[in-house]
Enzyme design. Structure first.
Site, PDB file in Angstrom:
ATOM      1  N   THR A 330      41.410  44.467  39.944  1.00 44.54           N
ATOM      2  CA  THR A 330      40.967  43.486  38.951  1.00 44.54           C
ATOM      3  C   THR A 330      40.165  44.163  37.843  1.00 44.54           C
ATOM      4  OG1 THR A 330      40.849  41.773  40.667  1.00 44.54           O
ATOM      5  CG2 THR A 330      39.700  41.330  38.608  1.00 44.54           C
ATOM      6  N   TRP A 333      42.513  46.222  35.715  1.00 44.76           N
ATOM      7  CA  TRP A 333      43.325  45.337  34.871  1.00 44.76           C
ATOM      8  C   TRP A 333      42.554  44.924  33.620  1.00 44.76           C
ATOM      9  CZ3 TRP A 333      42.790  40.114  33.397  1.00 44.76           C
ATOM     10  CH2 TRP A 333      43.917  39.538  32.814  1.00 44.76           C
ATOM     11  N   HIS A 334      41.257  44.707  33.774  1.00 42.18           N
ATOM     12  CA  HIS A 334      40.467  44.245  32.635  1.00 42.18           C
ATOM     13  C   HIS A 334      40.208  45.335  31.606  1.00 42.18           C
ATOM     14  CE1 HIS A 334      39.526  40.542  34.924  1.00 42.18           C
ATOM     15  NE2 HIS A 334      39.262  40.045  33.729  1.00 42.18           N
ATOM     16  N   GLY A 335      40.086  46.567  32.033  1.00 42.03           N
ATOM     17  CA  GLY A 335      39.817  47.603  31.039  1.00 42.03           C
ATOM     18  C   GLY A 335      39.649  48.978  31.642  1.00 42.03           C
ATOM     19  N   PHE A 482      42.848  41.773  26.108  1.00 40.39           N
ATOM     20  CA  PHE A 482      42.940  42.240  27.491  1.00 40.39           C
ATOM     21  C   PHE A 482      44.397  42.374  27.895  1.00 40.39           C
ATOM     22  CE2 PHE A 482      38.555  40.838  27.555  1.00 40.39           C
ATOM     23  CZ  PHE A 482      37.971  41.784  28.350  1.00 40.39           C
TER      24      PHE A 482
END
Length: 482
Positions: A330, A333-335, A482
């Protein structure tokens, strides 16, 4: 182009709805696809070819994966059954061998498909400098959910390229979700109703989302930006907490507002998109918070990562490890910056702590009576702190900010009473935001949306948003990149 812009509200949407309404039923998917491509091009035309190539490749991958997979009888097995009703041991062995060989080919094909999609996403997030292609994180996850479901036999592969492309590129949910599973929109892609009533119902939901974004997120966010301009080392502990709460509210109304606008647009066009938020700040635990926050992303990780790893079925240690994998992914995935990793690990630790409390029988005591107040206070400490890890990409600056929040880093030229002045300017917005975090607003909306006073209030909110956008300009969605 974003939903909360004068160009979208007064030009793109009315023109699109007019053309969409005049189009015969069998051509509506083509118009939806064309309109979505134009919407994407107006937002970032540079990556339109990438989007179309991705859609085309995954369309053919879906067709191949759907050509007789795991749970369905294979073509080789059908042909063997048609040749003879009574099967010898050798024929049964051959059929099983053929089926296993086909399953292995499809498994390899699925692995290649996932590698391709994840590779493209990772390349832009971690290796290719410049802006991220619009919506790539969301449409990549959406495509992978479709491919995995087809491979598992839970969903038939879509034969129509137009329907598949419309599913992926549908402009209401293309940029920032919700992440929609194909089975949720497949019936509507085949046949749906576009009526004055559907436009009216969708428009009402859209206006609530627009107001959340323009009137709450963009205005409450000014307090956070004021703190940024002063400098983290020069704000008091009280102002650091106020600004963190302001950012927490801004992010919620920004993202929840977008999701409501997406749901409203989908309803106008004849689609029921899934709910993405369910009053998360009313939760009493971090675990409960993320069951209510960005729900479509949470269910994606649950269905395709957590459960396949074993979920909570293989003991405490394995559950903790599975949760660690989910939160690591997670965060990634965000950055690509370290602050997202810190954010993910903080939340993982909080959830592991809550599971430990639950195993000791203490968690139920915090979900009723006086304990519920304590659990709410706990949530309103952990979540704002975690959002600071999410918001501040520079780790050194993050350390300073968290240090100011807890008073362990000395301030530099801190203005006395800065938090009092902030409250004087923003107290009513903070109160309005906190009130809007409760179920009260949606209850009032559902009760009065079909009444004359309710319609008048919604019309006033719409034009108030338009006026503010004309006055201050559009403010892009926080999840846009994102």
């Amino acid at each position: 182009m974003v939903f909360s812009s004068v160009e979208f509200l007064l030009y793109f949407l009315p023109i699109f709805l007019t053309l969409y309404g005049l189009t015969p039923e069998k051509m509506k998917n083509a118009v939806l696809l064309s309109g979505s491509l134009i919407f994407y091009a107006l937002g970032d035309v540079r990556y339109l070819p990438l989007l179309m190539v991705s859609v085309l490749i995954n369309y053919f991958l879906g067709l191949r994966l759907g050509n007789g997979t795991g749970t369905k009888q294979t073509r080789a097995g059908k042909e063997t059954g048609q040749r003879q009703k009574s099967k010898t041991k050798e024929e049964i062995t051959y059929r099983n061998y053929a089926e296993q060989r086909l399953r292995n080919r499809h498994k390899l094909l699925l692995m290649a498909a996932i590698s391709f999609n994840v590779g493209v996403l990772a390349a832009f997030k971690y290796f290719i400098k410049g802006s991220l292609p619009l919506g790539i994180s969301f449409y990549t996850f959406q495509i992978m959910s479709y491919l995995i479901d087809v491979y598992r036999g839970e969903q038939e592969g879509e034969n129509s390229f137009v329907r598949f492309a419309a599913y992926v590129i549908m402009f209401p949910q293309l940029v920032s979700g919700p992440i929609v599973r194909y089975e949720e929109v497949r019936p509507a892609l085949n046949k749906r109703r576009f009526t004055v009533r559907s436009i009216e119902e969708g428009l009402k939901v859209f206006v609530v989302g627009l107001a959340a974004k323009v009137l709450l997120a963009d205005t409450i966010g000014l307090l956070w930006r004021d703190a940024e301009m002063v400098g983290y080392e020069s704000i008091s502990t009280q102002l650091a907490w106020l600004a963190a709460i302001a950012y927490s509210l801004m992010l919620y109304f920004d993202f929840c507002g977008y999701s409501l606008m997406a749901i409203g647009l989908g309803r106008m066009l004849g689609f029921e998109l899934p709910v993405n938020f369910q009053t998360p700040y009313m939760a009493t635990t971090v675990r409960d918070f993320y069951r209510r926050w960005h729900m479509t992303l949470g269910r994606w990780f649950t269905k395709y990562i957590y459960i396949p790893l074993g979920g909570n079925r293989k003991g405490v240690f394995r559950t903790v490890c599975n949760l660690l994998v989910v939160w690591l992914l997670t965060a990634v995935w965000h950055g690509s910056t370290t602050n997202f990793l810190i954010w993910g690990m903080l939340l993982w630790l909080a959830i592991v702590f809550e599971r430990l409390m639950e195993s000791m029988g203490l968690l139920p005591l915090l979900e009723k009576g006086p304990g519920k107040v304590i659990s709410h206070l706990y949530l309103w400490v952990v979540i704002p702190v975690s959002w600071m890890c999410f918001a501040i990409s520079d780790v050194q600056q993050l350390q300073i900010y968290l240090g100011r929040m807890f008073g362990v880093v000395p301030g530099i030229m801190v203005s006395r009473g800065d938090w009092i002045r902030a409250l004087q300017g923003y107290w009513w917005l903070l109160l309005a935001g906190l009130a809007a975090c409760t179920p009260m607003v949606m209850k009032l909306f559902k009760r009065f949306k079909d009444t004359l006073p309710g319609g008048i209030i919604l019309a006033i909110l719409f034009w108030l948003c338009v006026w503010r956008l004309q006055k201050t300009g559009q403010n892009p969605f926080l999840y846009r990149d994102f």
